[in-house]
Scaffold this active site. Structure first.
Site, PDB file in Angstrom:
ATOM      1  N   HIS A  17     -45.328-106.766 -74.439  1.00  0.00           N
ATOM      2  CA  HIS A  17     -44.721-106.909 -73.347  1.00  0.00           C
ATOM      3  C   HIS A  17     -45.249-107.954 -72.549  1.00  0.00           C
ATOM      4  CE1 HIS A  17     -42.754-104.687 -69.550  1.00  0.00           C
ATOM      5  NE2 HIS A  17     -42.884-105.891 -69.395  1.00  0.00           N
ATOM      6  N   HIS A  19     -43.914-111.764 -70.510  1.00  0.00           N
ATOM      7  CA  HIS A  19     -42.981-112.597 -70.054  1.00  0.00           C
ATOM      8  C   HIS A  19     -43.431-114.260 -70.029  1.00  0.00           C
ATOM      9  CE1 HIS A  19     -40.258-109.381 -68.284  1.00  0.00           C
ATOM     10  NE2 HIS A  19     -41.655-108.848 -68.181  1.00  0.00           N
ATOM     11  N   HIS A 197     -36.565-102.688 -69.721  1.00  0.00           N
ATOM     12  CA  HIS A 197     -37.317-102.360 -68.761  1.00  0.00           C
ATOM     13  C   HIS A 197     -36.841-100.928 -67.960  1.00  0.00           C
ATOM     14  CE1 HIS A 197     -39.134-106.219 -69.052  1.00  0.00           C
ATOM     15  NE2 HIS A 197     -39.816-106.067 -68.004  1.00  0.00           N
ATOM     16  N   GLU A 200     -39.873 -98.453 -64.228  1.00  0.00           N
ATOM     17  CA  GLU A 200     -40.856 -99.293 -63.600  1.00  0.00           C
ATOM     18  C   GLU A 200     -41.033 -98.817 -62.160  1.00  0.00           C
ATOM     19  OE1 GLU A 200     -40.442-103.554 -63.662  1.00  0.00           O
ATOM     20  OE2 GLU A 200     -42.556-103.879 -63.223  1.00  0.00           O
ATOM     21  N   ASP A 278     -47.977-107.946 -68.982  1.00  0.00           N
ATOM     22  CA  ASP A 278     -46.700-108.458 -68.242  1.00  0.00           C
ATOM     23  C   ASP A 278     -46.412-109.840 -67.850  1.00  0.00           C
ATOM     24  OD1 ASP A 278     -44.291-107.707 -67.097  1.00  0.00           O
ATOM     25  OD2 ASP A 278     -44.836-106.328 -65.668  1.00  0.00           O
ATOM     26  N   ASP A 279     -47.026-109.999 -66.839  1.00  0.00           N
ATOM     27  CA  ASP A 279     -46.929-111.694 -66.330  1.00  0.00           C
ATOM     28  C   ASP A 279     -48.551-111.823 -65.778  1.00  0.00           C
ATOM     29  OD1 ASP A 279     -44.010-111.876 -65.884  1.00  0.00           O
ATOM     30  OD2 ASP A 279     -44.525-109.820 -65.034  1.00  0.00           O
TER      31      ASP A 279
HETATM   32  N1  ADE Z   1     -39.679-110.155 -64.824  1.00  0.00           N
HETATM   33  C1  ADE Z   1     -40.919-110.448 -65.080  1.00  0.00           C
HETATM   34  N2  ADE Z   1     -41.698-109.551 -64.904  1.00  0.00           N
HETATM   35  C2  ADE Z   1     -41.013-108.154 -64.544  1.00  0.00           C
HETATM   36  C3  ADE Z   1     -41.329-106.993 -64.399  1.00  0.00           C
HETATM   37  N3  ADE Z   1     -42.622-106.439 -64.446  1.00  0.00           N
HETATM   38  N4  ADE Z   1     -40.433-106.169 -64.064  1.00  0.00           N
HETATM   39  C4  ADE Z   1     -39.059-106.801 -64.037  1.00  0.00           C
HETATM   40  N5  ADE Z   1     -38.778-107.681 -64.549  1.00  0.00           N
HETATM   41  C5  ADE Z   1     -39.840-108.918 -64.697  1.00  0.00           C
HETATM   42 ZN    ZN Z   2     -41.912-106.833 -67.689  1.00  0.00          ZN
END
Ligand code: ADE
Ligand code: ZN
Length: 338
Positions: A17, A19, A197, A200, A278-279
Site C-alpha cells: 500500500h 501511493h 480503499h 479508512e 501509504d504516503d
Molecule cells: N490517496 C493517497 N493516499 C490516500 C489515502 N490514504 N486514502 C485515500 N486516497 C488516497
Molecule cells: Zn492509500
C-alpha cells in the site's frame, strides 16, 4: 542480538500500500518545480513540511493533489519511483505493489503514457539495482465519476499487460464502492486483479460493497471492519489481506495516537493484516518507520513482526513459487535473529 530497529530494517518484507505520488519528498518537489519551471506556493522545504498538518483525509488530499502538479515528464516519474525504491530497499522491502493515480495527471494534460512509462522505467531499474521486484496498480479517483474511470481504463489499454490490478482511492465518504461496480467488472474481464480503499474513513458497509460488488482480492486499510464482528469473521475466514497504514491512520486522525492503533487487535482476531506506508513523504515515515512505530506503540514482539512480514508476502500478487521463496528467506532471517 541485534536491536529492534535493525531487526525491522533487515526483515524481508513486501509493501502493498504505497501511493507513488505520496512518496514525493519536499526536496524533490522543489527539484522538479525548478527543472519544469512550475511555480509552487512554498518558499522552502521547511515551509512545505510545516503545511503537512491534517485533520482528516480530505485535508491531506487537497495538498497531495497540488503537490503532484510538479510531475510533468517521464523522467520525473522515473526519478520519483527510483527514489522510493532506494528507500524501500534500505527498509528490507523485497517486493512492492505500488499505486498510481493516472487521473491526477491526465486531468492536467499529462498523457497516461508519461506516468506509466516513467514508473515502469523506474521499476525495471530498481529490479536491476536492488533485486527489488514490483507491480503497478492503477487507482481510480473515486471523487470522479464512473465515465471518467472507464475513460482511464480505456487509456490504459496499451499498458494493460504491465498493470497488475485496479484500485480505488481518494475521498471515501460519499463515494461508495458501488459507484464503480461496472468498471471493476470490466477490469476483471481484462484479467486485472482488484483492490480498493475501504473502511479508512468510510463505514463497514463500504467494505461489504468492496467485497460483494467490486469483488476485491485485497482490502486497503479496512480499519472500520473492527466495528462489525460478522465482517471481521468473514474477512478472517476468507484470508483477506488488509493493507494497514499505522502512521497514516494517526496523521489523518483516524486513530488518536499510535499507542491506540488496532494493529495487534487485528492480528489477535485472525485478520491477515500487513504494515505499509501509504504516503510516506506526507505521513512521517517509510515502511520500516511504520513497523517501528507500531512495534513501540503496541509492544509488538519479534514474532508479531515476522507475522506481519509473512502476511505481506502472502497478500502479494506474486506467483506461489515466488511467495514460497520469500517466506523461506523470512524464516531463515527469523531463525537467525530469534
Ligand atoms: N490517496 C493517497 N493516499 C490516500 C489515502 N490514504 N486514502 C485515500 N486516497 C488516497
Ligand atoms: Zn492509500
Amino acid at each position: 542480538m541485534i536491536d529492534t530497529d535493525s531487526f525491522i530494517a533487515g526483515l524481508p518484507k513486501a509493501e502493498l500500500h504505497l501511493h507513488i505520488e505520496g512518496s514525493l519528498e519536499p526536496e524533490q518537489m522543489f527539484e522538479f518545480a525548478r527543472r519544469n519551471q512550475v511555480a509552487i506556493p512554498y518558499a522552502s522545504v521547511e515551509e512545505v513540511r510545516a503545511a503537512y498538518q491534517f485533520s482528516n483525509l480530505q485535508d491531506f488530499l487537497d495538498i497531495y493533489y497540488a503537490g503532484a502538479d510538479v510531475l510533468r515528464t517521464e523522467e520525473d516519474f522515473r526519478d520519483l519511483a527510483l527514489a522510493y525504491f532506494d528507500r524501500a530497499a534500505a527498509d528490507g522491502v523485497r517486493h512492492a505493489e505500488i499505486f498510481f493515480d493516472p487521473q491526477t495527471h491526465t486531468d492536467r494534460g499529462i498523457p497516461f503514457g508519461v506516468a506509466a512509462n516513467g514508473l515502469l522505467a523506474g521499476m525495471a531499474e530498481a529490479e536491476a539495482k536492488h533485486g527489488l521486484t514490483s507491480k503497478l496498480i492503477l487507482c481510480f479517483l473515486r471523487h470522479l465519476d464512473e465515465e471518467e474511470a472507464f475513460k482511464t481504463l480505456g487509456q490504459a489499454q496499451p499498458w494493460i499487460d504491465r498493470i497488475e490490478a485496479v484500485g480505488l482511492d481518494s475521498s471515501e465518504v460519499g463515494h461508495p464502492p458501488s459507484k464503480f461496480e461496472r468498471v471493476f467488472a470490466a477490469a476483471a474481464a481484462m484479467g486485472l486483479k482488484r483492490v480498493a480503499h475501504a473502511g479508512e474513513e468510510g463505514p463497514p458497509e463500504y467494505i461489504y460493497e468492496a467485497l460483494d460488488l467490486l469483488k476485491i482480492d485485497r482490502l486497503d486499510h479496512g480499519n472500520r471492519a473492527l466495528e462489525n464482528p460478522d465482517l471481521v469473521t468473514r474477512l478472517a475466514r476468507s484470508g483477506m489481506t488488509l493493507t494497514v497504514c499505522p502512521l497514516s491512520n494517526v496523521k489523518l486522525c483516524n486513530v488518536a495516537s499510535i499507542d491506540e492503533h488496532p494493529i495487534d487487535r487485528m492480528l489477535a482476531l485472525g485478520l491477515r493484516a500487513t504494515i505499509n506506508s501509504d504516503d510516506p513523504a506526507y505521513f512521517g515515515g517509510y515502511v520500516a518507520d511504520n513497523y517501528r512505530a507500531a512495534a513501540a506503540g503496541r509492544r509488538l514482539d519479534r514474532k508479531d513482526l515476522v507475522t506481519l512480514a509473512r502476511n505481506s508476502f502472502l497478500g502479494s500478487f506474486l506467483p506461489d513459487e515466488e511467495v514460497s521463496r520469500h517466506l523461506a528467506a523470512l524464516d531463515a532471517y527469523a531463525e537467525a535473529h530469534a
